[in-house]
Design a protein around this motif. Structure first.
Motif, PDB file in Angstrom:
ATOM      1  N   ASN A  95       0.966  -1.237  -0.141  1.00 24.08           N
ATOM      2  CA  ASN A  95       0.248  -0.051  -0.061  1.00 24.08           C
ATOM      3  C   ASN A  95       0.857   1.216  -0.135  1.00 24.08           C
ATOM      4  O   ASN A  95       0.550   2.197  -0.782  1.00 24.08           O
ATOM      5  CB  ASN A  95      -0.958  -0.118   1.239  1.00 24.08           C
ATOM      6  N   GLN A  96       1.867   1.192   0.668  1.00 18.74           N
ATOM      7  CA  GLN A  96       2.872   2.299   1.025  1.00 18.74           C
ATOM      8  C   GLN A  96       3.581   2.805  -0.596  1.00 18.74           C
ATOM      9  O   GLN A  96       3.589   3.752  -0.907  1.00 18.74           O
ATOM     10  CB  GLN A  96       3.898   2.107   1.759  1.00 18.74           C
ATOM     11  N   GLU A  97       3.798   1.343  -1.274  1.00 15.59           N
ATOM     12  CA  GLU A  97       4.419   1.731  -2.603  1.00 15.59           C
ATOM     13  C   GLU A  97       3.314   2.283  -3.655  1.00 15.59           C
ATOM     14  O   GLU A  97       3.725   3.028  -4.409  1.00 15.59           O
ATOM     15  CB  GLU A  97       5.040   0.248  -3.107  1.00 15.59           C
ATOM     16  N   LEU A  98       2.226   1.663  -3.499  1.00 12.59           N
ATOM     17  CA  LEU A  98       1.233   2.283  -4.469  1.00 12.59           C
ATOM     18  C   LEU A  98       0.733   3.704  -3.987  1.00 12.59           C
ATOM     19  O   LEU A  98       0.686   4.586  -4.879  1.00 12.59           O
ATOM     20  CB  LEU A  98      -0.123   1.332  -4.238  1.00 12.59           C
ATOM     21  N   GLN A  99       0.962   4.094  -2.794  1.00 14.79           N
ATOM     22  CA  GLN A  99       0.671   5.684  -2.296  1.00 14.79           C
ATOM     23  C   GLN A  99       2.020   6.592  -3.044  1.00 14.79           C
ATOM     24  O   GLN A  99       1.442   7.444  -3.619  1.00 14.79           O
ATOM     25  CB  GLN A  99       0.524   5.705  -1.043  1.00 14.79           C
ATOM     26  N   LYS A 100       3.091   5.853  -3.012  1.00 13.23           N
ATOM     27  CA  LYS A 100       4.245   6.703  -3.529  1.00 13.23           C
ATOM     28  C   LYS A 100       3.981   6.848  -5.007  1.00 13.23           C
ATOM     29  O   LYS A 100       4.170   7.524  -5.661  1.00 13.23           O
ATOM     30  CB  LYS A 100       5.605   5.845  -3.463  1.00 13.23           C
ATOM     31  N   GLU A 101       3.563   5.602  -5.551  1.00 14.89           N
ATOM     32  CA  GLU A 101       3.317   5.723  -7.163  1.00 14.89           C
ATOM     33  C   GLU A 101       2.225   6.653  -7.553  1.00 14.89           C
ATOM     34  O   GLU A 101       2.379   7.349  -8.632  1.00 14.89           O
ATOM     35  CB  GLU A 101       3.134   4.140  -7.717  1.00 14.89           C
ATOM     36  N   LYS A 102       1.229   6.717  -6.704  1.00 12.53           N
ATOM     37  CA  LYS A 102       0.126   7.453  -7.040  1.00 12.53           C
ATOM     38  C   LYS A 102       0.114   8.923  -6.950  1.00 12.53           C
ATOM     39  O   LYS A 102       0.153   9.611  -7.822  1.00 12.53           O
ATOM     40  CB  LYS A 102      -0.948   7.144  -6.159  1.00 12.53           C
ATOM     41  N   LYS A 103       1.303   9.055  -5.957  1.00 11.59           N
ATOM     42  CA  LYS A 103       1.853  10.596  -5.615  1.00 11.59           C
ATOM     43  C   LYS A 103       2.739  10.847  -7.008  1.00 11.59           C
ATOM     44  O   LYS A 103       2.509  12.198  -7.284  1.00 11.59           O
ATOM     45  CB  LYS A 103       2.698  10.559  -4.617  1.00 11.59           C
ATOM     46  N   ILE A 104       3.676  10.176  -7.374  1.00 11.10           N
ATOM     47  CA  ILE A 104       4.395  10.236  -8.516  1.00 11.10           C
ATOM     48  C   ILE A 104       3.461  10.576  -9.661  1.00 11.10           C
ATOM     49  O   ILE A 104       3.983  11.669 -10.675  1.00 11.10           O
ATOM     50  CB  ILE A 104       5.512   9.480  -8.721  1.00 11.10           C
ATOM     51  N   THR A 118       0.515  11.564 -10.070  1.00  8.05           N
ATOM     52  CA  THR A 118      -0.568  12.575  -9.726  1.00  8.05           C
ATOM     53  C   THR A 118       0.347  13.787 -10.238  1.00  8.05           C
ATOM     54  O   THR A 118      -0.173  14.734 -10.819  1.00  8.05           O
ATOM     55  CB  THR A 118      -1.166  12.814  -8.400  1.00  8.05           C
ATOM     56  N   GLU A 119       1.474  13.945  -9.819  1.00  9.67           N
ATOM     57  CA  GLU A 119       2.409  15.247  -9.884  1.00  9.67           C
ATOM     58  C   GLU A 119       2.830  15.093 -11.459  1.00  9.67           C
ATOM     59  O   GLU A 119       2.816  16.401 -11.956  1.00  9.67           O
ATOM     60  CB  GLU A 119       3.664  14.998  -9.213  1.00  9.67           C
ATOM     61  N   GLN A 120       2.992  14.063 -12.363  1.00 13.73           N
ATOM     62  CA  GLN A 120       3.419  14.193 -13.498  1.00 13.73           C
ATOM     63  C   GLN A 120       2.010  14.537 -14.181  1.00 13.73           C
ATOM     64  O   GLN A 120       2.202  15.408 -15.180  1.00 13.73           O
ATOM     65  CB  GLN A 120       3.766  12.635 -13.833  1.00 13.73           C
ATOM     66  N   ILE A 121       0.998  14.095 -13.955  1.00 17.36           N
ATOM     67  CA  ILE A 121      -0.417  14.532 -14.544  1.00 17.36           C
ATOM     68  C   ILE A 121      -0.489  15.972 -14.440  1.00 17.36           C
ATOM     69  O   ILE A 121      -0.911  16.633 -15.410  1.00 17.36           O
ATOM     70  CB  ILE A 121      -1.422  13.684 -14.071  1.00 17.36           C
TER      71      ILE A 121
END
Length: 218
Positions: A42-51, A53-56
């Motif tokens: 879940n922590q890894e998914l949250q990190k990927e989601k954050k990255i 989101t920032e890219q988008i």
């Protein structure tokens, strides 16, 4: 004997309880391990989601600066699912060079287009015919303008206007050597092709074409 039997029975019950406690302890440890794995995932998914989101957000900012609505592009084109949503400066099918993305439309007859038709197609892709700014870009464009027997050139964003070679961004061609001193006669546009210099042709001829757009910051 009765007391002994009772003691044995109690011992057996105690043993069974100990086995149950042991099993429960093992199950608890297994559950803890599984919980830790889920937590880490879940922590890894949250990190990927954050990255992502920032890219988008960065992509949206770039498009907003270019007055392009989000409806005109797809996140999947820049952040494909099959690539674990890793975003690229150019959408699928476009080549990156310096700060621009290029689409080499190597259409063959009867799908080749006039200069104006090719430009309209580029505009439909939120781009335009390429404008070459320096020798490095010129070499890139030339090297990627693939040759075959059915393609005699790729339209670029240079044409004759008022007796001058002029780019579609309104600037004049400064290095006349790029067109080998061919006269700028109105109605003439320019093509690029590997293994030869740029060539002046009637804008009404049919050719392949080259689109260019600004690369995204990711």
């Amino acid at each position: 004997m009765t007391e002994l039997d009772e003691v044995k029975k109690e011992n057996q019950q105690l043993h069974e309880q100990n086995v149950q406690v042991h099993n429960m302890t093992q199950e608890k440890e297994i559950l803890k391990i599984e919980h830790d794995k889920v937590k880490n995932t879940n922590q890894e998914l949250q990190k990927e989601k954050k990255i992502l989101t920032e890219q988008i957000q960065t992509m949206e900012k770039t498009w907003n600066e270019q007055n392009v609505s989000r409806a005109q592009w797809s996140v999947d084109e820049y952040c494909p699912k099959e690539n674990k949503r890793k975003c690229s400066p150019c959408q699928k099918g476009w080549l990156l060079s310096q700060s621009s993305c290029y689409s080499f439309n190597n259409a063959e007859p009867p799908n080749q287009k006039t200069w104006e038709e090719a430009r309209e197609i580029c505009r439909g892709k939120i781009s335009d015919l390429t404008v070459v700014g320096d020798e490095e870009e010129k070499k890139f464009v030339k090297d990627k303008s693939w040759v075959n027997k059915n393609i005699t050139g790729y339209w670029i964003g240079l044409r004759a206007e008022g007796g001058k070679w002029r780019w579609i961004d309104g600037s004049d061609l400064t290095n006349q050597a790029w067109i080998q001193q061919q006269p700028a006669v109105d109605g003439q546009c320019v093509t690029s092709l590997r293994n030869r210099e740029w060539r002046s042709e009637s804008c009404d001829e049919n050719n392949a074409w080259l689109c260019e757009k600004k690369a995204l910051s990711v």
